[in-house]
Design a protein around this motif. Structure first.
Motif, PDB file in Angstrom:
ATOM      1  N   ARG A 186       0.843  -1.197   0.000  1.00 47.86           N
ATOM      2  CA  ARG A 186       0.000   0.000   0.000  1.00 47.86           C
ATOM      3  C   ARG A 186       0.875   1.242   0.000  1.00 47.86           C
ATOM      4  NH1 ARG A 186      -1.900  -0.596   6.235  1.00 47.86           N
ATOM      5  NH2 ARG A 186      -0.336   0.773   7.178  1.00 47.86           N
ATOM      6  N   ALA A 187       0.496   2.222  -0.780  1.00 46.46           N
ATOM      7  CA  ALA A 187       1.119   3.550  -0.779  1.00 46.46           C
ATOM      8  C   ALA A 187       2.638   3.495  -0.769  1.00 46.46           C
ATOM      9  CB  ALA A 187       0.613   4.358   0.423  1.00 46.46           C
ATOM     10  N   GLY A 188       3.213   2.646  -1.631  1.00 42.60           N
ATOM     11  CA  GLY A 188       4.657   2.627  -1.781  1.00 42.60           C
ATOM     12  C   GLY A 188       5.424   1.882  -0.708  1.00 42.60           C
ATOM     13  N   VAL A 189       4.744   1.063   0.110  1.00 37.15           N
ATOM     14  CA  VAL A 189       5.434   0.261   1.123  1.00 37.15           C
ATOM     15  C   VAL A 189       4.774  -1.114   1.207  1.00 37.15           C
ATOM     16  CG1 VAL A 189       6.157   2.226   2.535  1.00 37.15           C
ATOM     17  CG2 VAL A 189       3.963   1.089   3.015  1.00 37.15           C
ATOM     18  N   ALA A 190       5.524  -2.073   1.741  1.00 39.14           N
ATOM     19  CA  ALA A 190       4.938  -3.343   2.127  1.00 39.14           C
ATOM     20  C   ALA A 190       4.647  -3.283   3.620  1.00 39.14           C
ATOM     21  CB  ALA A 190       5.900  -4.495   1.833  1.00 39.14           C
ATOM     22  N   VAL A 191       3.568  -3.896   4.029  1.00 41.12           N
ATOM     23  CA  VAL A 191       3.183  -3.889   5.446  1.00 41.12           C
ATOM     24  C   VAL A 191       3.073  -5.335   5.937  1.00 41.12           C
ATOM     25  CG1 VAL A 191       1.546  -3.106   7.174  1.00 41.12           C
ATOM     26  CG2 VAL A 191       1.911  -1.744   5.108  1.00 41.12           C
ATOM     27  N   PHE A 192       3.982  -5.703   6.830  1.00 40.98           N
ATOM     28  CA  PHE A 192       3.938  -6.988   7.518  1.00 40.98           C
ATOM     29  C   PHE A 192       3.162  -6.752   8.811  1.00 40.98           C
ATOM     30  CE2 PHE A 192       6.711  -9.649  10.605  1.00 40.98           C
ATOM     31  CZ  PHE A 192       5.784 -10.684  10.622  1.00 40.98           C
ATOM     32  N   SER A 193       1.985  -7.340   8.916  1.00 43.53           N
ATOM     33  CA  SER A 193       1.130  -7.057  10.068  1.00 43.53           C
ATOM     34  C   SER A 193       0.291  -8.275  10.412  1.00 43.53           C
ATOM     35  CB  SER A 193       0.213  -5.855   9.779  1.00 43.53           C
ATOM     36  OG  SER A 193      -0.636  -6.142   8.669  1.00 43.53           O
ATOM     37  N   GLY A 194      -0.322  -8.225  11.596  1.00 45.89           N
ATOM     38  CA  GLY A 194      -1.174  -9.319  12.018  1.00 45.89           C
ATOM     39  C   GLY A 194      -1.407  -9.298  13.506  1.00 45.89           C
ATOM     40  N   ASN A 195      -1.685 -10.479  14.036  1.00 50.47           N
ATOM     41  CA  ASN A 195      -1.975 -10.640  15.464  1.00 50.47           C
ATOM     42  C   ASN A 195      -1.177 -11.845  15.958  1.00 50.47           C
ATOM     43  OD1 ASN A 195      -3.062 -10.971  18.028  1.00 50.47           O
ATOM     44  ND2 ASN A 195      -5.158 -10.535  17.376  1.00 50.47           N
ATOM     45  N   VAL A 196      -0.230 -11.611  16.854  1.00 48.91           N
ATOM     46  CA  VAL A 196       0.603 -12.694  17.358  1.00 48.91           C
ATOM     47  C   VAL A 196       0.087 -13.110  18.736  1.00 48.91           C
ATOM     48  CG1 VAL A 196       2.348 -11.176  18.392  1.00 48.91           C
ATOM     49  CG2 VAL A 196       2.978 -13.489  17.726  1.00 48.91           C
ATOM     50  N   SER A 197      -0.058 -14.420  18.929  1.00 48.04           N
ATOM     51  CA  SER A 197      -0.647 -14.958  20.153  1.00 48.04           C
ATOM     52  C   SER A 197       0.282 -16.016  20.744  1.00 48.04           C
ATOM     53  CB  SER A 197      -2.011 -15.597  19.837  1.00 48.04           C
ATOM     54  OG  SER A 197      -2.498 -16.333  20.936  1.00 48.04           O
ATOM     55  N   THR A 198       0.272 -16.100  22.074  1.00 51.73           N
ATOM     56  CA  THR A 198       1.066 -17.129  22.757  1.00 51.73           C
ATOM     57  C   THR A 198       0.233 -18.367  23.102  1.00 51.73           C
ATOM     58  OG1 THR A 198       0.650 -16.038  24.881  1.00 51.73           O
ATOM     59  CG2 THR A 198       2.668 -15.428  23.706  1.00 51.73           C
ATOM     60  N   ASP A 199      -1.026 -18.393  22.646  1.00 56.02           N
ATOM     61  CA  ASP A 199      -1.867 -19.562  22.900  1.00 56.02           C
ATOM     62  C   ASP A 199      -1.280 -20.799  22.237  1.00 56.02           C
ATOM     63  OD1 ASP A 199      -3.598 -17.975  24.293  1.00 56.02           O
ATOM     64  OD2 ASP A 199      -5.094 -17.819  22.697  1.00 56.02           O
ATOM     65  N   ASN A 200      -1.584 -21.949  22.805  1.00 57.29           N
ATOM     66  CA  ASN A 200      -1.131 -23.245  22.263  1.00 57.29           C
ATOM     67  C   ASN A 200       0.385 -23.330  22.183  1.00 57.29           C
ATOM     68  OD1 ASN A 200      -3.881 -23.390  21.933  1.00 57.29           O
ATOM     69  ND2 ASN A 200      -3.824 -23.931  19.761  1.00 57.29           N
ATOM     70  N   SER A 201       1.063 -22.644  23.103  1.00 59.43           N
ATOM     71  CA  SER A 201       2.537 -22.633  23.154  1.00 59.43           C
ATOM     72  C   SER A 201       3.152 -21.992  21.913  1.00 59.43           C
ATOM     73  CB  SER A 201       3.091 -24.063  23.315  1.00 59.43           C
ATOM     74  OG  SER A 201       2.614 -24.646  24.507  1.00 59.43           O
ATOM     75  N   GLY A 202       2.376 -21.150  21.239  1.00 62.17           N
ATOM     76  CA  GLY A 202       2.895 -20.435  20.068  1.00 62.17           C
ATOM     77  C   GLY A 202       3.515 -19.106  20.477  1.00 62.17           C
ATOM     78  N   GLY A 203       3.683 -18.233  19.508  1.00 61.97           N
ATOM     79  CA  GLY A 203       4.228 -16.929  19.829  1.00 61.97           C
ATOM     80  C   GLY A 203       5.090 -16.328  18.727  1.00 61.97           C
ATOM     81  N   PHE A 204       4.842 -16.696  17.464  1.00 67.76           N
ATOM     82  CA  PHE A 204       5.567 -16.012  16.403  1.00 67.76           C
ATOM     83  C   PHE A 204       4.706 -15.894  15.148  1.00 67.76           C
ATOM     84  CE2 PHE A 204       6.682 -20.366  15.080  1.00 67.76           C
ATOM     85  CZ  PHE A 204       6.608 -20.278  13.695  1.00 67.76           C
ATOM     86  N   ALA A 205       4.985 -14.830  14.421  1.00 67.30           N
ATOM     87  CA  ALA A 205       4.367 -14.597  13.119  1.00 67.30           C
ATOM     88  C   ALA A 205       5.478 -14.150  12.183  1.00 67.30           C
ATOM     89  CB  ALA A 205       3.279 -13.536  13.219  1.00 67.30           C
ATOM     90  N   SER A 206       5.390 -14.548  10.922  1.00 67.37           N
ATOM     91  CA  SER A 206       6.447 -14.171   9.987  1.00 67.37           C
ATOM     92  C   SER A 206       5.952 -14.193   8.555  1.00 67.37           C
ATOM     93  CB  SER A 206       7.655 -15.105  10.122  1.00 67.37           C
ATOM     94  OG  SER A 206       7.420 -16.351   9.497  1.00 67.37           O
ATOM     95  N   VAL A 207       6.704 -13.536   7.701  1.00 68.12           N
ATOM     96  CA  VAL A 207       6.510 -13.635   6.259  1.00 68.12           C
ATOM     97  C   VAL A 207       7.848 -14.019   5.641  1.00 68.12           C
ATOM     98  CG1 VAL A 207       4.517 -12.124   6.006  1.00 68.12           C
ATOM     99  CG2 VAL A 207       6.814 -11.128   6.042  1.00 68.12           C
ATOM    100  N   ARG A 208       7.782 -14.846   4.612  1.00 67.14           N
ATOM    101  CA  ARG A 208       8.987 -15.422   4.022  1.00 67.14           C
ATOM    102  C   ARG A 208       8.845 -15.443   2.495  1.00 67.14           C
ATOM    103  NH1 ARG A 208      11.199 -21.428   5.882  1.00 67.14           N
ATOM    104  NH2 ARG A 208      12.485 -21.924   4.061  1.00 67.14           N
ATOM    105  N   THR A 209       9.960 -15.346   1.808  1.00 64.17           N
ATOM    106  CA  THR A 209       9.908 -15.481   0.356  1.00 64.17           C
ATOM    107  C   THR A 209       9.916 -16.955  -0.018  1.00 64.17           C
ATOM    108  OG1 THR A 209      12.316 -15.499   0.019  1.00 64.17           O
ATOM    109  CG2 THR A 209      11.223 -13.340   0.045  1.00 64.17           C
ATOM    110  N   ARG A 210       9.298 -17.248  -1.147  1.00 68.18           N
ATOM    111  CA  ARG A 210       9.548 -18.544  -1.747  1.00 68.18           C
ATOM    112  C   ARG A 210      11.014 -18.608  -2.141  1.00 68.18           C
ATOM    113  NH1 ARG A 210       4.192 -18.516  -5.625  1.00 68.18           N
ATOM    114  NH2 ARG A 210       2.860 -19.791  -4.294  1.00 68.18           N
TER     115      ARG A 210
END
Length: 388
Positions: A186-210
């Motif tokens: 959007r508007a000349g930038v990429a936006v990495f966004s979301g909602n990170v939760s520690t439920d179920n022993s989790g706690g990370f969010a990421s974006v990766r290239t193929r």
């Protein structure tokens, strides 16, 4: 315990072909296709603008550049002839000559110069590069081309379909978590966004290239530079040198200041080898084979230590660009000259202070001239040289 989303898990492993059987099955069921990353590797990053692409040498040069993996923009005076002379898939634009001796300043527009990393000028036999044309080319290089020792890898200010298709989410859903993220333009930038939760022993969010095809050879550079605006949290960048899904990643953590643009330089020698959140001893980074990039927000640092700036919930990281920095100076203006003497051209080019090369076309066939020109744009020792 929060509900795990099996559908998102399948979408993730399919998108990245982490489990080939699953990927093939999902494509068969949905009628979809796998769009592998077409981000160019190594020497192929950035466009090469060929001025005079309709000359005999220019046509051969365009073909050789494409064969060598470069993205080419062919600048020609008569667009009606392009379909008969320019290879399929090569972009072409009009750059009108001024009295057949100089490039018009009005022709070197944003549209023509966008994304260009080097210009190759093919002169007709015995044609000389006028002072006016050289002034216009110099201005275009200084205005539009990136700093010479910086290689743009992902330019989110000018997103393309291929660029958007390169990145995808890899969240803790792959290990049973419920965090969710994505990347949008959007508007000349990429936006990495979301909602990170520690439920179920989790706690990370990421974006990766193929996996990048071909992989990147960044051995001539010192590290990776990011231009980002964050939310005050500590993020990570990963580089990978293996095509397999679950291999060693080379990580660096960086802090952001809320709502403030920052330029972050990550030296290759400062990257930490990581496998499943644990550091790996004696695993040096091979900068000749960079296969993928990843951005992450995680509650963990390394070896189970906690991220001291981590806050669960909504997050947002804006990215303007990702580049390699600290590289060698390469030619940014290459002139293919067919006159009997290059003295006048050398004198003119020296006054520009540009990293230039001259390729002598006298007594050489077009294929040989094209081969020399293609080689020159990736060789620092070609700067300031007359090549034959």
């Amino acid at each position: 315990m929060a509900k795990w989303d099996a559908g998102r898990f399948l979408n993730t492993v399919s998108y990245f072909e982490a489990i080939p059987v699953v990927s093939d099955l999902q494509r068969w069921l949905t009628g979809g296709s796998n769009r592998k990353s077409t981000t160019n590797g190594g020497k192929a990053v950035g466009k090469i603008l060929v001025v005079g692409a309709m000359t005999d040498i220019g046509q051969v040069l365009v073909q050789q550049l494409v064969k060598s993996g470069y993205t080419v923009r062919a600048a020609i005076a008569d667009l009606s002839l392009a379909p008969f002379s320019i290879p399929a898939g090569v972009e072409y634009v009009m750059v009108a000559p001024d009295n057949n001796t100089s490039l018009s300043n009005s022709s070197l527009t944003d549209r023509v110069m966008q994304g260009v990393r080097a210009i190759i000028v093919c002169l007709d036999a015995e044609e000389t590069l006028s002072t006016v044309a050289l002034d216009n080319l110099t201005a275009a290089v200084n205005t539009y081309l990136p700093t010479n020792n910086r290689l743009e890898l992902f330019d989110f200010t000018h997103p393309t379909i291929d660029l958007q298709a390169t990145w995808g989410a890899v969240d803790d859903v792959v290990m049973g978590g419920v965090s969710e993220s994505g990347i949008g333009m959007r508007a000349g930038v990429a936006v990495f966004s979301g909602n990170v939760s520690t439920d179920n022993s989790g706690g990370f969010a990421s974006v990766r290239t193929r996996n990048l095809d071909p992989s990147l050879n960044l051995s001539n550079y010192q590290g990776i530079e990011l231009k980002v605006k964050g939310d005050g949290q500590r993020y990570k960048i990963f580089l990978r040198t293996e095509e397999k899904w679950d291999g060693v990643g080379y990580a660096h953590s960086f802090d952001t200041i809320a709502n403030e643009w920052m330029t972050i330089q990550v030296p290759f020698k400062g990257l930490v080898p990581i496998f499943r959140a644990k550091t790996v001893p004696n695993a040096p980074l091979d900068t000749t084979q960079i296969c993928s990039f990843q951005l992450m927000l995680s509650k963990f640092e390394y070896d189970r230590a906690l991220n001291p700036r981590f806050t669960p919930g909504l997050f947002s990281l804006e990215i303007e660009s990702i580049a390699a920095y600290g590289g060698d100076t390469m030619p940014q203006l290459v002139v293919i000259d067919s006159t009997t003497s290059t003295d006048d051209l050398v004198a003119k080019l020296r006054t520009t202070n540009l990293p230039y090369s001259i390729v002598r076309a006298v007594n050489l066939d077009a294929l040989m001239v094209a081969a020399i020109a293609v080689k020159s744009i990736s060789q620092s020792e070609a700067v300031g040289q007359v090549l034959t």
